[in-house]
Scaffold this motif. Structure first.
Motif, PDB file in Angstrom:
ATOM      1  N   PRO A 142      -7.314  14.353 -17.109  1.00 61.40           N
ATOM      2  CA  PRO A 142      -6.991  13.011 -16.607  1.00 61.40           C
ATOM      3  C   PRO A 142      -5.600  12.503 -16.965  1.00 61.40           C
ATOM      4  N   HIS A 143      -5.019  13.001 -18.053  1.00 64.29           N
ATOM      5  CA  HIS A 143      -3.696  12.520 -18.469  1.00 64.29           C
ATOM      6  C   HIS A 143      -2.554  13.387 -17.950  1.00 64.29           C
ATOM      7  N   SER A 144      -2.882  14.405 -17.154  1.00 64.57           N
ATOM      8  CA  SER A 144      -1.834  15.297 -16.660  1.00 64.57           C
ATOM      9  C   SER A 144      -0.934  14.620 -15.642  1.00 64.57           C
ATOM     10  N   LEU A 145      -1.481  13.733 -14.819  1.00 63.56           N
ATOM     11  CA  LEU A 145      -0.708  12.982 -13.829  1.00 63.56           C
ATOM     12  C   LEU A 145      -1.525  11.767 -13.419  1.00 63.56           C
ATOM     13  N   MET A 146      -0.885  10.596 -13.397  1.00 70.13           N
ATOM     14  CA  MET A 146      -1.565   9.363 -13.013  1.00 70.13           C
ATOM     15  C   MET A 146      -0.926   8.796 -11.746  1.00 70.13           C
ATOM     16  N   LEU A 147      -1.763   8.584 -10.729  1.00 72.25           N
ATOM     17  CA  LEU A 147      -1.307   8.080  -9.439  1.00 72.25           C
ATOM     18  C   LEU A 147      -2.096   6.817  -9.098  1.00 72.25           C
ATOM     19  N   SER A 148      -1.475   5.911  -8.342  1.00 68.68           N
ATOM     20  CA  SER A 148      -2.158   4.683  -7.974  1.00 68.68           C
ATOM     21  C   SER A 148      -1.831   4.286  -6.547  1.00 68.68           C
ATOM     22  N   ALA A 149      -2.868   3.858  -5.806  1.00 65.54           N
ATOM     23  CA  ALA A 149      -2.701   3.339  -4.449  1.00 65.54           C
ATOM     24  C   ALA A 149      -3.565   2.088  -4.302  1.00 65.54           C
ATOM     25  N   HIS A 150      -3.051   1.076  -3.623  1.00 64.93           N
ATOM     26  CA  HIS A 150      -3.913  -0.083  -3.350  1.00 64.93           C
ATOM     27  C   HIS A 150      -4.725   0.185  -2.089  1.00 64.93           C
ATOM     28  N   ILE A 151      -5.908  -0.418  -2.010  1.00 63.82           N
ATOM     29  CA  ILE A 151      -6.830  -0.107  -0.908  1.00 63.82           C
ATOM     30  C   ILE A 151      -7.119  -1.306   0.004  1.00 63.82           C
ATOM     31  N   ASP A 152      -6.557  -2.470  -0.344  1.00 64.59           N
ATOM     32  CA  ASP A 152      -6.807  -3.637   0.496  1.00 64.59           C
ATOM     33  C   ASP A 152      -5.913  -3.619   1.733  1.00 64.59           C
ATOM     34  N   ARG A 153      -6.455  -4.194   2.814  1.00 59.24           N
ATOM     35  CA  ARG A 153      -5.715  -4.337   4.069  1.00 59.24           C
ATOM     36  C   ARG A 153      -5.770  -5.789   4.525  1.00 59.24           C
ATOM     37  N   HIS A 154      -4.793  -6.182   5.296  1.00 54.94           N
ATOM     38  CA  HIS A 154      -4.770  -7.565   5.762  1.00 54.94           C
ATOM     39  C   HIS A 154      -5.925  -7.834   6.717  1.00 54.94           C
ATOM     40  N   GLY A 155      -6.420  -9.047   6.655  1.00 57.57           N
ATOM     41  CA  GLY A 155      -7.498  -9.504   7.525  1.00 57.57           C
ATOM     42  C   GLY A 155      -7.654 -11.000   7.352  1.00 57.57           C
ATOM     43  N   LEU A 156      -8.795 -11.526   7.774  1.00 53.20           N
ATOM     44  CA  LEU A 156      -9.038 -12.960   7.737  1.00 53.20           C
ATOM     45  C   LEU A 156     -10.240 -13.269   6.862  1.00 53.20           C
ATOM     46  N   ILE A 157     -10.368 -14.538   6.471  1.00 56.31           N
ATOM     47  CA  ILE A 157     -11.547 -14.999   5.763  1.00 56.31           C
ATOM     48  C   ILE A 157     -12.001 -16.306   6.414  1.00 56.31           C
ATOM     49  N   CYS A 158     -13.301 -16.431   6.634  1.00 59.14           N
ATOM     50  CA  CYS A 158     -13.829 -17.669   7.214  1.00 59.14           C
ATOM     51  C   CYS A 158     -13.768 -18.773   6.155  1.00 59.14           C
ATOM     52  N   THR A 159     -13.146 -19.901   6.503  1.00 58.87           N
ATOM     53  CA  THR A 159     -13.011 -21.011   5.549  1.00 58.87           C
ATOM     54  C   THR A 159     -13.713 -22.280   6.024  1.00 58.87           C
ATOM     55  N   GLY A 160     -14.427 -22.188   7.130  1.00 57.19           N
ATOM     56  CA  GLY A 160     -15.160 -23.327   7.664  1.00 57.19           C
ATOM     57  C   GLY A 160     -15.715 -22.994   9.037  1.00 57.19           C
ATOM     58  N   PRO A 161     -16.436 -23.913   9.665  1.00 58.66           N
ATOM     59  CA  PRO A 161     -16.993 -23.629  10.996  1.00 58.66           C
ATOM     60  C   PRO A 161     -15.913 -23.247  12.004  1.00 58.66           C
TER      61      PRO A 161
END
Length: 372
Positions: free
Chosen positions: A74-93
């Protein structure tokens, strides 16, 4: 370097390859691109990701905001990627807002921020996009619709979406953009940021990767580095060199393809690890892969803007820079990116050559043989 010279260079690089983007990787990317992962509502995607990683032999642990996959070293190489993508969230009717703004606590934009600049771009380019709602934990489908109107509310000074077909959705429900992944012999196109490099990290385990891969949530809301830093404070060793992978936006195809990969010396937050950055550059040169430094590119642009009396552009804020700045020396590293066009749209596009070169460089760093 002119585009024609770049194409000659990449043609020489490809002559050493018998295949470009294996079918196995294409299938994996297709599966991950179909799974929604809206900023702040990534739980269901983490479940899909966990299964894909465990099927490829990784030891997977799930922490708040970050999924950690490890091999036998596990310590031989550390890589990181984010997994979130843009979208919307309902905030009311029948009211929806841009999820990154809500998740990042930026519900009242003042007109002088990067978020404000992004907001103005979104108003113009998100018309009539197909969307679907889902349960944030299970990923269960909750209906589909399309964007009818996008506008800035004068009372709240924030971006509001009106949708057709999702009037039944309740507040707190995430709404993802409909996947439209297209893979040709030349390019990979769709909502690439950041399912593309996340899929590549999963694929590395299939090829025999034995290091550690981090998959972080809420990067688009500026929060992912906090989850990553928390892991290093719990479990990090004396050497915490990290390579953060992502896409890197450019204004058009000729500019994006002038070089194959993108590196950085720094961003607006911090200087990156000089030795590790140079190791990436040396690897690219040894493999015949062209590259450029994004910060140098922006500085050259800024010099031209200032000569014309215009305001310079920011060097940009990355996950790597944020964690270096905040960790007090605990975490250090650099970044490796794939150049793209159509940033933060459903038509973000990356060269297949760049994707293949990206995989090859990471394989070289990890000491594994890429698939022919």
């Amino acid at each position: 370097m002119q585009l024609s010279a770049h194409l000659n260079h990449t043609n020489q690089y490809l002559q050493r390859r018998t295949a470009v983007l294996s079918q196995s990787f294409r299938d994996l990317l297709t599966i991950l691109a179909r799974a929604p992962s809206v900023v702040g509502a990534e739980h269901s995607f983490f479940r899909v990701l966990q299964r894909a990683l465990e099927e490829r032999g990784a030891d997977v642990k799930w922490y708040e905001g970050v999924l950690v996959a490890q091999g036998r070293r596990p310590h031989s190489l550390m890589l990181s990627a984010h997994i979130d993508r843009h979208g919307l969230i309902c905030t009311g009717p029948n009211e929806f807002q841009y999820a990154a703004f809500v998740s990042g606590g930026r519900s009242d934009l003042l007109g002088n921020s990067v978020s404000e600049e992004l907001m103005q771009l979104i108003v113009d380019r998100m018309g009539d996009e197909k969307v679907f709602a889902y349960e944030p934990w299970s990923g269960m489908y909750r209906g589909r619709g399309s964007i009818r109107q996008t506008y800035v509310c004068p009372h709240r000074n924030n971006l509001i979406f009106e949708l057709e077909g999702l009037e039944h959705v309740v507040a707190g429900t995430p709404v993802a953009f409909q996947d439209d992944l297209r893979i040709t012999d030349d390019s990979v196109t769709g909502q690439m940021d950041n399912v593309l490099t996340a899929a590549i990290l999963v694929y590395l385990f299939e090829l025999g990767f034995e290091g550690t891969a981090f998959f972080t949530a809420q990067e688009e809301a500026g929060r992912s580095w906090r989850y990553l830093l928390e892991w290093f404070r719990r479990f990090g060793g004396s050497t915490n060199q990290l390579v953060v992978v992502d896409t890197s936006p450019f204004p058009d195809v000729p500019t994006a393809r002038e070089h194959t990969l993108t590196l950085r010396h720094s961003d607006a937050n911090a200087e990156f690890n000089e030795e590790l950055t140079q190791q990436l550059a040396d690897t690219c040169e040894r493999m015949g892969i062209t590259y450029q430094f994004k910060d140098s590119y922006i500085k050259a642009q800024n010099a031209a803007l200032e000569a014309q009396g215009e305001s310079p552009k920011s060097l940009g804020s990355t996950e790597m820079g944020r964690i270096i700045s905040a960790s007090g020396g605990l975490v250090d590293g650099t970044t490796l990116q794939i150049p793209t066009t159509g940033y933060h749209t459903m038509d973000e596009s990356a060269s297949v050559v760049a994707c293949e070169a990206f995989i090859d460089v990471l394989c070289d760093l990890a000491g594994i043989q890429p698939e022919e």
